[in-house]
Design a protein around this motif. Structure first.
Motif, PDB file in Angstrom:
ATOM      1  N   ASN A 141      -3.918   0.920  -8.599  1.00 30.90           N
ATOM      2  CA  ASN A 141      -3.613   1.361 -10.040  1.00 30.90           C
ATOM      3  C   ASN A 141      -4.918   1.747 -10.703  1.00 30.90           C
ATOM      4  O   ASN A 141      -5.312   2.606 -11.679  1.00 30.90           O
ATOM      5  CB  ASN A 141      -2.908   0.598 -10.966  1.00 30.90           C
ATOM      6  N   ASN A 142      -5.923   0.382 -10.734  1.00 30.87           N
ATOM      7  CA  ASN A 142      -7.305   0.601 -11.361  1.00 30.87           C
ATOM      8  C   ASN A 142      -8.118   1.687 -10.705  1.00 30.87           C
ATOM      9  O   ASN A 142      -8.908   2.511 -11.765  1.00 30.87           O
ATOM     10  CB  ASN A 142      -7.751  -0.760 -11.322  1.00 30.87           C
ATOM     11  N   TYR A 143      -8.122   2.049  -9.842  1.00 29.10           N
ATOM     12  CA  TYR A 143      -8.901   2.980  -9.061  1.00 29.10           C
ATOM     13  C   TYR A 143      -8.361   4.234  -9.399  1.00 29.10           C
ATOM     14  O   TYR A 143      -9.093   5.168  -9.794  1.00 29.10           O
ATOM     15  CB  TYR A 143      -8.876   2.958  -7.407  1.00 29.10           C
ATOM     16  N   HIS A 144      -7.023   4.547  -9.393  1.00 31.31           N
ATOM     17  CA  HIS A 144      -6.431   5.716  -9.905  1.00 31.31           C
ATOM     18  C   HIS A 144      -6.743   6.164 -11.345  1.00 31.31           C
ATOM     19  O   HIS A 144      -6.925   7.093 -11.580  1.00 31.31           O
ATOM     20  CB  HIS A 144      -4.865   5.494  -9.708  1.00 31.31           C
TER      21      HIS A 144
ATOM     22  N   TYR B 118       0.841  -1.362   0.005  1.00 33.02           N
ATOM     23  CA  TYR B 118      -0.051  -0.044  -0.047  1.00 33.02           C
ATOM     24  C   TYR B 118       0.965   1.270   0.100  1.00 33.02           C
ATOM     25  O   TYR B 118       0.787   2.200  -1.024  1.00 33.02           O
ATOM     26  CB  TYR B 118      -0.875   0.020   1.202  1.00 33.02           C
ATOM     27  N   SER B 119       1.790   1.284   0.995  1.00 33.69           N
ATOM     28  CA  SER B 119       2.648   2.465   1.137  1.00 33.69           C
ATOM     29  C   SER B 119       3.308   2.663  -0.246  1.00 33.69           C
ATOM     30  O   SER B 119       3.724   3.911  -0.625  1.00 33.69           O
ATOM     31  CB  SER B 119       3.604   2.507   2.260  1.00 33.69           C
ATOM     32  N   GLN B 120       3.993   1.570  -0.808  1.00 33.12           N
ATOM     33  CA  GLN B 120       5.016   1.686  -1.883  1.00 33.12           C
ATOM     34  C   GLN B 120       4.167   2.179  -3.009  1.00 33.12           C
ATOM     35  O   GLN B 120       4.754   3.191  -3.978  1.00 33.12           O
ATOM     36  CB  GLN B 120       5.776   0.363  -2.265  1.00 33.12           C
ATOM     37  N   THR B 121       3.195   1.547  -3.414  1.00 34.91           N
ATOM     38  CA  THR B 121       2.323   1.974  -4.571  1.00 34.91           C
ATOM     39  C   THR B 121       1.805   3.453  -4.301  1.00 34.91           C
ATOM     40  O   THR B 121       1.801   4.164  -5.317  1.00 34.91           O
ATOM     41  CB  THR B 121       1.002   0.922  -4.663  1.00 34.91           C
TER      42      THR B 121
ATOM     43  N   SER C   6       0.625  -9.659 -13.835  1.00 29.82           N
ATOM     44  CA  SER C   6      -0.649 -10.312 -14.077  1.00 29.82           C
ATOM     45  C   SER C   6      -1.745  -8.831 -14.317  1.00 29.82           C
ATOM     46  O   SER C   6      -1.682  -7.700 -13.607  1.00 29.82           O
ATOM     47  CB  SER C   6      -1.148 -10.925 -12.931  1.00 29.82           C
ATOM     48  N   ILE C   7      -2.618  -9.021 -15.080  1.00 28.51           N
ATOM     49  CA  ILE C   7      -3.759  -8.117 -15.169  1.00 28.51           C
ATOM     50  C   ILE C   7      -5.048  -8.671 -15.025  1.00 28.51           C
ATOM     51  O   ILE C   7      -5.517  -9.773 -15.424  1.00 28.51           O
ATOM     52  CB  ILE C   7      -3.806  -7.625 -16.707  1.00 28.51           C
TER      53      ILE C   7
ATOM     54  N   SER D 193      -6.134 -11.735  -2.669  1.00 32.20           N
ATOM     55  CA  SER D 193      -5.470 -12.576  -2.162  1.00 32.20           C
ATOM     56  C   SER D 193      -4.110 -12.478  -1.840  1.00 32.20           C
ATOM     57  O   SER D 193      -3.424 -13.139  -1.193  1.00 32.20           O
ATOM     58  CB  SER D 193      -5.884 -14.056  -2.922  1.00 32.20           C
ATOM     59  N   ASP D 194      -3.467 -11.223  -2.720  1.00 30.37           N
ATOM     60  CA  ASP D 194      -2.006 -11.289  -2.448  1.00 30.37           C
ATOM     61  C   ASP D 194      -1.804  -9.773  -2.721  1.00 30.37           C
ATOM     62  O   ASP D 194      -2.409  -9.025  -3.303  1.00 30.37           O
ATOM     63  CB  ASP D 194      -1.256 -12.190  -3.204  1.00 30.37           C
ATOM     64  N   PRO D 195      -0.551  -9.254  -2.554  1.00 28.15           N
ATOM     65  CA  PRO D 195      -0.218  -8.004  -2.947  1.00 28.15           C
ATOM     66  C   PRO D 195      -0.031  -7.393  -4.185  1.00 28.15           C
ATOM     67  O   PRO D 195      -0.521  -6.246  -4.605  1.00 28.15           O
ATOM     68  CB  PRO D 195       1.436  -7.922  -2.129  1.00 28.15           C
ATOM     69  N   VAL D 196      -0.093  -8.519  -5.114  1.00 30.33           N
ATOM     70  CA  VAL D 196      -0.065  -7.910  -6.435  1.00 30.33           C
ATOM     71  C   VAL D 196      -1.460  -7.566  -7.042  1.00 30.33           C
ATOM     72  O   VAL D 196      -1.564  -6.753  -7.402  1.00 30.33           O
ATOM     73  CB  VAL D 196       0.458  -9.265  -7.196  1.00 30.33           C
ATOM     74  N   GLN D 197      -2.416  -8.223  -6.433  1.00 31.83           N
ATOM     75  CA  GLN D 197      -3.807  -8.049  -6.572  1.00 31.83           C
ATOM     76  C   GLN D 197      -4.066  -6.552  -5.893  1.00 31.83           C
ATOM     77  O   GLN D 197      -4.868  -5.640  -6.504  1.00 31.83           O
ATOM     78  CB  GLN D 197      -5.053  -8.728  -6.009  1.00 31.83           C
ATOM     79  N   LEU D 198      -3.717  -6.197  -4.689  1.00 33.77           N
ATOM     80  CA  LEU D 198      -3.770  -5.020  -4.221  1.00 33.77           C
ATOM     81  C   LEU D 198      -3.268  -4.037  -4.989  1.00 33.77           C
ATOM     82  O   LEU D 198      -3.761  -2.833  -5.340  1.00 33.77           O
ATOM     83  CB  LEU D 198      -3.163  -5.067  -2.775  1.00 33.77           C
ATOM     84  N   THR D 199      -1.979  -4.144  -5.736  1.00 36.11           N
ATOM     85  CA  THR D 199      -1.534  -3.224  -6.287  1.00 36.11           C
ATOM     86  C   THR D 199      -2.172  -2.790  -7.496  1.00 36.11           C
ATOM     87  O   THR D 199      -2.459  -1.583  -7.910  1.00 36.11           O
ATOM     88  CB  THR D 199       0.281  -3.285  -6.702  1.00 36.11           C
ATOM     89  N   TRP D 200      -2.676  -3.871  -8.141  1.00 34.49           N
ATOM     90  CA  TRP D 200      -3.522  -3.770  -9.323  1.00 34.49           C
ATOM     91  C   TRP D 200      -4.774  -2.707  -9.202  1.00 34.49           C
ATOM     92  O   TRP D 200      -5.406  -2.067  -9.895  1.00 34.49           O
ATOM     93  CB  TRP D 200      -4.013  -5.051  -9.950  1.00 34.49           C
TER      94      TRP D 200
END
Length: 330
Positions: free
Chosen positions: A157-160, A18-21, A184-185, A147-154
């Motif tokens: 980004n999708n919200y932004h 969350y912080s890094q993104t 992954s997308i 389910s994992d940090p990759v999904q949270l990052t996506w």
């Protein structure tokens, strides 16, 4: 959607992600604002307050004020991200969420950390087992359980990129094994088939229970059972067509979730089963209608039967019942 799976050991905490993104998004877009209710160290955003002071606001222990302000910021063209522990961004400021965000059609990304048993030793007051039920019923709100940090990052980004009202519930400080590769997308409203089974058994899971479902599949393979595994990270909107496909192709569907048995993914799947004309059996691994408890993650998983072994045992028990029923019919 383009999904690739991480085969190497790679872990990150949700709060670090969350912080890094956010750090990257602020550098790319000065309209991004970070809102906290005195939990900067807990969410990992304390470094952002030092590095980007003009993009970060601490509202103190005043979550309702934070949510209302987020609505105003959205109308002014800013892109707010707000964090608190899950009960403090659902139950506590619920009317402000409804009026200032959902009803006003404002943009807001809520990172609801430590949902369900992720609260661990913080206990009943800091636990929300009912947040999906609350937020699912709110118009204009999209609900996710990565389910994992990759999904949270996506999702961030999708919200932004697309804006809207995103409610995202997940863990916080625990290191999480990556399920997906960083390229992954994903797609809002679409589930992910992690494993295609051959035994007419499907496990639908989200969040931390996806990893448990994958471990349960390993246990079931020892019994010559290969279930289909689905990551239903997008809870609202949910993948109706995929659920109906699973209903038509399987004899047993089990839903595993870190949430109350009332009003979560299990309720969605049960509704879709009721709509269908298929006689599929249904099992639900979830938290009972109860308040949260104090304990380690392992203790709480055992207490509420959310372990991989509980999933596997439930499926084996149900399949045994089905076989016995078929024998009686003969």
């Amino acid at each position: 959607m383009k999904i690739t799976f991480e085969k190497e050991k790679k872990t990150t905490s949700f709060r670090a992600t969350y912080s890094q993104t956010l750090d990257r998004l602020i550098k790319e877009d000065k309209d991004v604002v970070v809102l906290e209710a005195d939990l900067m160290k807990s969410s990992g955003t304390d470094t952002l307050f030092k590095d980007h002071p003009n993009n970060c606001i601490n509202f103190g222990i005043s979550e309702a004020n934070m949510i209302s302000a987020a609505g105003g910021m959205s109308k002014a063209g800013l892109i707010p991200f707000a964090h608190s522990f899950a009960p403090f961004v659902t139950r506590r400021p619920l009317d402000q969420i409804y009026m200032s965000i959902a009803y006003s059609n404002s943009n807001l990304f809520i990172y609801a950390s430590d949902a369900g048993i992720w609260s661990q030793r913080n206990g009943g007051t800091h636990t929300t087992n009912e947040d999906i039920a609350i937020m699912n019923a709110m118009p204009n709100c999209k609900v996710f359980n990565p389910s994992d940090p990759v999904q949270l990052t996506w999702l961030m980004n999708n919200y932004h990129e697309n804006k809207g009202f995103y409610y995202v519930r997940c863990g916080r400080k625990n290191e999480i094994q990556h399920i997906y590769k960083e390229d992954s997308i994903f797609e809002v409203g679409k589930g992910i088939v992690l494993q295609q089974g051959t035994s007419k058994v499907a496990i639908i899971a989200a969040g931390m229970m996806v990893s448990e479902a994958l471990l349960a599949a390993d246990l079931l393979r020892e019994k010559m059972i290969t279930p289909t595994i689905v990551d239903m990270f997008s809870i609202k909107p949910y993948d109706e067509s995929l659920i109906q496909q699973l209903i038509s192709e399987n004899d047993l569907i089990l839903v595993a979730e870190n949430h109350s048995k009332i009003g979560g993914i299990g309720s969605i799947v049960a509704y879709e089963i009721a709509k269908s004309k298929h006689n599929v059996r249904f099992k639900h691994i979830a938290i009972p209608d109860a308040f949260g408890e104090v304990g380690s993650l392992e203790f709480l998983k055992s207490k509420f039967k959310l372990n991989a072994s509980d999933i596997a045992e439930s499926i084996l028990e149900e399949l045994s019942l089905v076989k016995n029923l078929k024998r009686r019919k003969k």
